[in-house]
Design a protein around this motif. Structure first.
Motif, PDB file in Angstrom:
ATOM      1  N   ASP A   1       0.853  -1.182   0.000  1.00  0.00           N
ATOM      2  CA  ASP A   1       0.000   0.000   0.000  1.00  0.00           C
ATOM      3  C   ASP A   1       0.892   1.236   0.000  1.00  0.00           C
ATOM      4  O   ASP A   1       2.108   1.124   0.115  1.00  0.00           O
ATOM      5  N   PRO A   2       0.352   2.426  -0.150  1.00  0.00           N
ATOM      6  CA  PRO A   2       1.183   3.635  -0.272  1.00  0.00           C
ATOM      7  C   PRO A   2       2.096   3.892   0.942  1.00  0.00           C
ATOM      8  O   PRO A   2       3.168   4.466   0.800  1.00  0.00           O
ATOM      9  N   ASP A   3       1.697   3.433   2.128  1.00  0.00           N
ATOM     10  CA  ASP A   3       2.505   3.689   3.321  1.00  0.00           C
ATOM     11  C   ASP A   3       3.495   2.586   3.643  1.00  0.00           C
ATOM     12  O   ASP A   3       4.305   2.733   4.552  1.00  0.00           O
ATOM     13  N   GLY A   4       3.446   1.475   2.971  1.00  0.00           N
ATOM     14  CA  GLY A   4       4.346   0.353   3.266  1.00  0.00           C
ATOM     15  C   GLY A   4       3.713  -0.961   2.852  1.00  0.00           C
ATOM     16  O   GLY A   4       3.213  -1.094   1.750  1.00  0.00           O
ATOM     17  N   TRP A   5       3.713  -1.915   3.769  1.00  0.00           N
ATOM     18  CA  TRP A   5       3.191  -3.250   3.505  1.00  0.00           C
ATOM     19  C   TRP A   5       2.175  -3.627   4.569  1.00  0.00           C
ATOM     20  O   TRP A   5       2.412  -3.443   5.757  1.00  0.00           O
ATOM     21  N   MET A   6       1.066  -4.174   4.138  1.00  0.00           N
ATOM     22  CA  MET A   6       0.038  -4.648   5.054  1.00  0.00           C
ATOM     23  C   MET A   6       0.107  -6.173   5.075  1.00  0.00           C
ATOM     24  O   MET A   6       0.086  -6.824   4.026  1.00  0.00           O
ATOM     25  N   ILE A   7       0.180  -6.744   6.275  1.00  0.00           N
ATOM     26  CA  ILE A   7       0.267  -8.192   6.446  1.00  0.00           C
ATOM     27  C   ILE A   7      -1.033  -8.673   7.072  1.00  0.00           C
ATOM     28  O   ILE A   7      -1.445  -8.170   8.114  1.00  0.00           O
ATOM     29  N   ARG A   8      -1.652  -9.656   6.456  1.00  0.00           N
ATOM     30  CA  ARG A   8      -2.876 -10.245   6.989  1.00  0.00           C
ATOM     31  C   ARG A   8      -2.592 -11.689   7.353  1.00  0.00           C
ATOM     32  O   ARG A   8      -2.053 -12.439   6.538  1.00  0.00           O
ATOM     33  N   ILE A   9      -2.957 -12.070   8.582  1.00  0.00           N
ATOM     34  CA  ILE A   9      -2.759 -13.439   9.063  1.00  0.00           C
ATOM     35  C   ILE A   9      -4.155 -14.028   9.303  1.00  0.00           C
ATOM     36  O   ILE A   9      -4.736 -13.843  10.371  1.00  0.00           O
ATOM     37  N   PRO A  10      -4.721 -14.704   8.317  1.00  0.00           N
ATOM     38  CA  PRO A  10      -6.112 -15.164   8.417  1.00  0.00           C
ATOM     39  C   PRO A  10      -6.379 -16.158   9.544  1.00  0.00           C
ATOM     40  O   PRO A  10      -7.458 -16.158  10.123  1.00  0.00           O
TER      41      PRO A  10
ATOM     42  N   VAL B   1       8.622  -7.840   6.803  1.00  0.00           N
ATOM     43  CA  VAL B   1       7.325  -8.516   6.767  1.00  0.00           C
ATOM     44  C   VAL B   1       7.318  -9.798   7.592  1.00  0.00           C
ATOM     45  O   VAL B   1       6.461  -9.987   8.459  1.00  0.00           O
ATOM     46  N   GLU B   2       8.257 -10.691   7.353  1.00  0.00           N
ATOM     47  CA  GLU B   2       8.230 -11.991   8.021  1.00  0.00           C
ATOM     48  C   GLU B   2       8.464 -11.883   9.520  1.00  0.00           C
ATOM     49  O   GLU B   2       7.798 -12.551  10.309  1.00  0.00           O
ATOM     50  N   VAL B   3       9.377 -11.022   9.922  1.00  0.00           N
ATOM     51  CA  VAL B   3       9.652 -10.866  11.353  1.00  0.00           C
ATOM     52  C   VAL B   3       8.454 -10.259  12.070  1.00  0.00           C
ATOM     53  O   VAL B   3       8.073 -10.704  13.162  1.00  0.00           O
TER      54      VAL B   3
ATOM     55  N   CYS C   1       3.769 -10.918  15.720  1.00  0.00           N
ATOM     56  CA  CYS C   1       2.322 -10.808  15.939  1.00  0.00           C
ATOM     57  C   CYS C   1       1.727 -12.167  16.310  1.00  0.00           C
ATOM     58  O   CYS C   1       0.935 -12.272  17.254  1.00  0.00           O
ATOM     59  N   ILE C   2       2.110 -13.201  15.599  1.00  0.00           N
ATOM     60  CA  ILE C   2       1.605 -14.546  15.882  1.00  0.00           C
ATOM     61  C   ILE C   2       2.038 -15.007  17.268  1.00  0.00           C
ATOM     62  O   ILE C   2       1.258 -15.568  18.031  1.00  0.00           O
ATOM     63  N   ALA C   3       3.288 -14.753  17.608  1.00  0.00           N
ATOM     64  CA  ALA C   3       3.808 -15.170  18.916  1.00  0.00           C
ATOM     65  C   ALA C   3       3.073 -14.482  20.060  1.00  0.00           C
ATOM     66  O   ALA C   3       2.736 -15.117  21.060  1.00  0.00           O
ATOM     67  N   THR C   4       2.786 -13.184  19.921  1.00  0.00           N
ATOM     68  CA  THR C   4       2.101 -12.481  21.002  1.00  0.00           C
ATOM     69  C   THR C   4       0.641 -12.888  21.122  1.00  0.00           C
ATOM     70  O   THR C   4       0.117 -12.991  22.221  1.00  0.00           O
ATOM     71  N   ARG C   5      -0.015 -13.144  20.005  1.00  0.00           N
ATOM     72  CA  ARG C   5      -1.435 -13.505  20.065  1.00  0.00           C
ATOM     73  C   ARG C   5      -1.687 -14.950  20.474  1.00  0.00           C
ATOM     74  O   ARG C   5      -2.700 -15.246  21.089  1.00  0.00           O
ATOM     75  N   THR C   6      -0.786 -15.859  20.107  1.00  0.00           N
ATOM     76  CA  THR C   6      -1.021 -17.275  20.386  1.00  0.00           C
ATOM     77  C   THR C   6      -0.268 -17.795  21.600  1.00  0.00           C
ATOM     78  O   THR C   6      -0.641 -18.816  22.153  1.00  0.00           O
TER      79      THR C   6
ATOM     80  N   GLY D   1      -6.642 -13.946  12.569  1.00  0.00           N
ATOM     81  CA  GLY D   1      -7.342 -12.681  12.371  1.00  0.00           C
ATOM     82  C   GLY D   1      -6.473 -11.477  12.667  1.00  0.00           C
ATOM     83  O   GLY D   1      -6.968 -10.455  13.135  1.00  0.00           O
ATOM     84  N   GLY D   2      -5.194 -11.560  12.384  1.00  0.00           N
ATOM     85  CA  GLY D   2      -4.274 -10.467  12.690  1.00  0.00           C
ATOM     86  C   GLY D   2      -3.947  -9.608  11.488  1.00  0.00           C
ATOM     87  O   GLY D   2      -3.912 -10.081  10.355  1.00  0.00           O
ATOM     88  N   LEU D   3      -3.722  -8.327  11.751  1.00  0.00           N
ATOM     89  CA  LEU D   3      -3.264  -7.374  10.738  1.00  0.00           C
ATOM     90  C   LEU D   3      -2.055  -6.632  11.286  1.00  0.00           C
ATOM     91  O   LEU D   3      -2.063  -6.190  12.436  1.00  0.00           O
ATOM     92  N   VAL D   4      -1.038  -6.487  10.463  1.00  0.00           N
ATOM     93  CA  VAL D   4       0.183  -5.781  10.852  1.00  0.00           C
ATOM     94  C   VAL D   4       0.610  -4.919   9.679  1.00  0.00           C
ATOM     95  O   VAL D   4       0.473  -5.311   8.527  1.00  0.00           O
ATOM     96  N   ARG D   5       1.137  -3.740   9.966  1.00  0.00           N
ATOM     97  CA  ARG D   5       1.645  -2.860   8.915  1.00  0.00           C
ATOM     98  C   ARG D   5       3.129  -2.590   9.188  1.00  0.00           C
ATOM     99  O   ARG D   5       3.512  -2.300  10.317  1.00  0.00           O
ATOM    100  N   VAL D   6       3.945  -2.702   8.133  1.00  0.00           N
ATOM    101  CA  VAL D   6       5.379  -2.413   8.233  1.00  0.00           C
ATOM    102  C   VAL D   6       5.783  -1.499   7.092  1.00  0.00           C
ATOM    103  O   VAL D   6       5.092  -1.394   6.080  1.00  0.00           O
ATOM    104  N   GLY D   7       6.924  -0.862   7.246  1.00  0.00           N
ATOM    105  CA  GLY D   7       7.395   0.088   6.245  1.00  0.00           C
ATOM    106  C   GLY D   7       8.168  -0.544   5.101  1.00  0.00           C
ATOM    107  O   GLY D   7       8.122  -0.062   3.968  1.00  0.00           O
ATOM    108  N   ARG D   8       8.914  -1.612   5.388  1.00  0.00           N
ATOM    109  CA  ARG D   8       9.759  -2.223   4.357  1.00  0.00           C
ATOM    110  C   ARG D   8       9.406  -3.685   4.160  1.00  0.00           C
ATOM    111  O   ARG D   8       8.946  -4.354   5.072  1.00  0.00           O
ATOM    112  N   ARG D   9       9.649  -4.189   2.960  1.00  0.00           N
ATOM    113  CA  ARG D   9       9.351  -5.587   2.635  1.00  0.00           C
ATOM    114  C   ARG D   9      10.218  -6.540   3.465  1.00  0.00           C
ATOM    115  O   ARG D   9       9.791  -7.623   3.836  1.00  0.00           O
TER     116      ARG D   9
END
Length: 95
Positions: free
Chosen positions: A41-50, A64-66, A71-76, A53-61
């Protein structure tokens, strides 16, 4: 002349030759792999974890994986070292 039994068992040899690889495991045993969807997206990268149900936004590609693993580690509650991600879908920005 008596017949001596053979020391070689043909069925046993045949089984050992066909089984050169380990059996496939359907579910990971050490960690857990999550599919993620990445969209530019214009501001960076949007990550969706279906799966969670998580969404994360980062600035650089490169982040993304980290960010998805964090996000997965904190939620689960799964330790981050046991979490792996697979980019199932990556889309470009739509204007």
């Amino acid at each position: 002349m008596p017949i001596q039994p053979s020391l070689r068992h043909p069925n046993a040899l045949r089984r050992s030759r066909t089984r050169r690889t380990a059996p496939r495991v359907n579910c990971p045993t050490i960690g857990q792999c999550f599919d993620i969807e990445v969209a530019r997206d214009p501001d960076g990268w949007m990550i969706r974890i279906p799966e969670i149900g998580g969404l994360v936004r980062v600035g650089r590609r490169a982040e993304v994986e980290v960010a998805a693993r964090r996000c997965i580690a904190t939620r689960t509650g799964i330790p981050i070292g046991y979490v792996s991600v697979f980019v199932a879908r990556e889309t470009a920005a739509t204007t």
